[in-house]
Write a protein that holds these residues in place. Structure first.
Motif, PDB file in Angstrom:
ATOM      1  N   ARG A  33       0.829  -1.207   0.000  1.00 56.41           N
ATOM      2  CA  ARG A  33       0.000   0.000   0.000  1.00 56.41           C
ATOM      3  C   ARG A  33       0.866   1.260   0.000  1.00 56.41           C
ATOM      4  O   ARG A  33       0.699   2.149   0.849  1.00 56.41           O
ATOM      5  CB  ARG A  33      -0.981   0.005   1.198  1.00 56.41           C
ATOM      6  CG  ARG A  33      -1.657  -1.314   1.519  1.00 56.41           C
ATOM      7  CD  ARG A  33      -2.343  -1.972   0.358  1.00 56.41           C
ATOM      8  NE  ARG A  33      -3.449  -1.220  -0.202  1.00 56.41           N
ATOM      9  CZ  ARG A  33      -3.827  -1.311  -1.492  1.00 56.41           C
ATOM     10  NH1 ARG A  33      -3.176  -2.117  -2.324  1.00 56.41           N
ATOM     11  NH2 ARG A  33      -4.834  -0.620  -1.936  1.00 56.41           N
ATOM     12  N   THR A  48     -13.483  -1.101  -3.558  1.00 57.92           N
ATOM     13  CA  THR A  48     -13.644   0.351  -3.383  1.00 57.92           C
ATOM     14  C   THR A  48     -14.631   0.918  -4.402  1.00 57.92           C
ATOM     15  O   THR A  48     -14.904   2.110  -4.409  1.00 57.92           O
ATOM     16  CB  THR A  48     -12.299   1.083  -3.549  1.00 57.92           C
ATOM     17  OG1 THR A  48     -11.791   0.781  -4.845  1.00 57.92           O
ATOM     18  CG2 THR A  48     -11.309   0.697  -2.488  1.00 57.92           C
ATOM     19  N   ASN A  91      -7.993  -3.730  -6.050  1.00 53.08           N
ATOM     20  CA  ASN A  91      -8.736  -3.206  -4.901  1.00 53.08           C
ATOM     21  C   ASN A  91     -10.024  -2.502  -5.313  1.00 53.08           C
ATOM     22  O   ASN A  91     -10.907  -2.289  -4.501  1.00 53.08           O
ATOM     23  CB  ASN A  91      -7.833  -2.259  -4.110  1.00 53.08           C
ATOM     24  CG  ASN A  91      -8.137  -2.328  -2.636  1.00 53.08           C
ATOM     25  OD1 ASN A  91      -8.444  -3.409  -2.130  1.00 53.08           O
ATOM     26  ND2 ASN A  91      -8.094  -1.210  -1.961  1.00 53.08           N
TER      27      ASN A  91
END
Ligand code: GLC
Length: 600
Positions: free
Chosen positions: A75, A180, A176
């Protein structure tokens, strides 16, 4: 009259044949260099190489060790990630060294990560500021230098391009987004039109002949944000700019789709069966593709050679990866493997380049694999011997033709070997010393294309025949196969009446012992019979129970070897062996194998 009609028909069909053969050969012409090459170098090198699998004192957050994924896994914010560019040592970086290493390793093409998932182009891209040259403040263009070095050393060059994933671009995709919220199709198309297509155009315009573009989508495109029209735009662009450039199946389309030239298997996934269309496996020397400082599990040279040879024996190729550091240095462990493979290939390369396999069972022999090629009108069959038999006899099964000669490839050249032939067997008399310390190659030359016998059970090293689920010629009710699970041997679940048959060749008349290895949980035992021509052996198989694997509580199914009886084979020849199981309800026989061996 009839004659004329026949002649006309014949001419018509030969014409049709000529047309279709021509279009098929056009395609295979394009990909021929690749199916001849068999062995190439993958290079994973990009911004991630400078992180080396460690970020702010923490190791890569994923068990697969893929260090080129560090930006996503750990990240890392983009503005932090791009600072890695400062770690590149441009005084030392020399792409020609990679080409020289590939050449020494006997590799025929180089494939480099022009843009990986991090979205950073490693060339001086005008399309995106997110490129290595710009970020590290150099006017060097690594791809220009690599292309020049490839040209100089006669090496084909291909580019890996991450089309689906791009973690840098605001409209690109990262996994991701599944949680999201997806970016819209319109946004994604902006990325596609604004970055993917223009960058591919740069790659196909500014670097000379590009042998292949290797895309990287390992799931069906229909399950992703990418649209078929977008993939078609890519294919069209490549065909327009460089018609000879190959495209791999990880574009996101099946291997048989028009426009896809070869199939790429899963990472490190080796072939399992002979496949007609062109294919390759991309493989690593350890686990990671990009340089990872924390790796220490390296494959051995033998293992890597066997991966290459195994794939060639199934009509495939092998693209082996190196992960240079941010100063361009190739880890020593990688270099030693490549140098050893190169030395092996410089001696035994004729058994790899331009070769394919025989359409026999892939695990036919317990001593190694077989590759082959046509040479003028002759056929050469290469026995790739992984294990040099102690009794100095190499037992080959499945070729009915008799070779003109057999030769062992040694450091001092080719050495003639004597051999005997009976039915589908060829026995080759070996010298004491193996031809090579990794894999020894024996070349068998045949006057004509070889005649195969795909059914016959192969002889084991030291002789004897293991009749198993893998080499049965008939499994009438389709009993379920269970592979070796670490403790229990591979077996078939026989839970209803039916028969299994095998074709065996008996090369010497005489008495043969038949043993059956099985597991059975029944209370009373199960009756079976094994027959060969007019001889029938019956037995009742006792229940077997469990066996301790490790103290104190690790148990598994016991498999026992049960002598069933003897067969008298009156003369040399093919025989059919049949196993019949009388299975009443709720009874299961886990069948491992019958072992048939000559009584001494
Ligand atoms: C995978 C990985 C990638 C690697 C590639 C090589 O798809 O995402 O990091 O480049 O395989 O085969």
């Amino acid at each position: 009259m009839l004659k004329r009609t026949l002649l006309a028909l014949l001419l018509f069909f030969s014409f049709i044949g000529a047309v279709s053969a021509q279009s098929a050969s056009n395609d295979s012409e394009k990909v021929k260099w690749f199916t001849d090459a068999r062995f190439g170098m993958f290079i994973h090198w990009g911004l991630y190489s400078a992180a080396e699998g460690i970020w702010e004192g923490e190791r890569l957050r994923n068990g697969n060790n893929y260090a080129e994924w560090i930006r996503y896994r750990n990240r890392i914010p983009e503005d932090e990630y791009v600072k890695l560019a400062k770690r590149f040592d441009w005084n030392k970086i020399d792409p020609e060294q990679w080409v020289i290493l590939a050449k020494k390793a006997g590799m025929k093409y180089i494939l480099i990560t022009a843009k990986h998932h991090d979205g950073i182009a490693i060339w001086n891209s005008k399309v995106s500021e997110h490129n290595l040259s710009k970020l590290s403040g150099t006017n060097r263009d690594v791809l220009k230098e690599l292309a020049a070095a490839c040209k100089k050393h006669g090496m084909k060059l291909g580019f890996y391009y991450s089309h689906w994933l791009d973690w840098e671009h605001p409209d690109g995709w990262d996994h991701n987004q599944e949680i999201t919220g997806r970016i819209t199709d319109e946004q994604y198309n902006k990325y596609w039109q604004g970055k993917v297509l223009p960058q591919l155009r740069e790659l196909l315009t500014n670097y000379g002949d590009i042998a292949m573009i290797w895309f990287d989508m390992w799931v069906d495109y229909k399950t992703t944000i990418v649209k078929k029209e977008q993939l078609d735009q890519v294919i069209k662009l490549i065909h327009e700019l460089q018609p000879a450039c190959l495209i791999n199946s990880r574009l996101g389309l099946p291997a048989n789709t028009p426009g896809i030239d070869f199939e790429t298997m899963g990472d490190n996934q080796l072939g399992a069966a002979y496949t007609n269309h062109p294919w390759e496996t991309s493989g690593t020397i350890a686990n990671s593709w990009g340089y990872n400082a924390l790796e220490n599990e390296y494959k051995s040279t033998s293992q890597l050679l066997q991966s290459l040879i195994g794939n060639v024996s199934l009509n495939g190729g092998f693209t082996l990866n190196i992960g240079p550091r941010a100063d361009g240095a190739v880890p020593y462990e990688d270099q030693t493997r490549l140098n050893d493979m190169g030395a092996w290939l410089s001696k035994n390369g004729e058994s790899v380049y331009g070769c394919t396999g025989l359409q026999l069972r892939s695990d036919q022999h317990d001593w190694g694999r077989i590759t082959t090629k046509k040479l003028d009108n002759k056929q050469i069959v290469y026995l790739q011997v992984y294990n040099w038999p102690l009794d100095k006899i190499l037992r080959l099964t499945g070729i009915l033709s008799k070779p003109e000669k057999a030769e062992l490839i040694t450091d001092a050249g080719k050495v003639a070997l004597s051999f005997t032939k009976s039915g589908p067997y060829t026995h080759i008399q070996l010298p004491d010393v193996a031809g090579d310390h990794f894999v020894s190659v024996i070349a068998l030359q045949y006057a004509q294309p070889v005649e195969l016998d795909e059914k016959a059970v192969a002889e084991s090293t030291f002789g004897g025949l293991a009749l198993s689920s893998n080499n049965a010629s008939q499994n009438t009710v389709g009993y379920k196969k269970v592979g070796f699970d670490g403790v229990r041997p591979a077996h078939l679940i026989i839970d209803k009446n039916g028969v299994l048959t095998w074709q065996v060749y008996i090369s010497a008349a005489g008495t043969y012992q038949a043993d059956l290895s099985y597991h059975n949980d029944s209370k009373t035992g199960m009756s079976i019979s094994i027959s060969a021509s007019d001889q029938n052996l019956s037995a009742s198989l006792k229940p077997t129970g469990k066996v301790v694997v490790e103290p104190h509580d690790s148990y598994t199914d016991e498999f026992v070897n049960n002598p069933i009886g003897v067969f008298n084979f009156p003369k040399e020849g093919f025989y059919k062996i049949t196993l019949t199981v009388n299975s009443t309800e709720n009874e299961k026989l886990l069948f491992n194998r019958i072992w048939l061996s000559k009584k001494l």
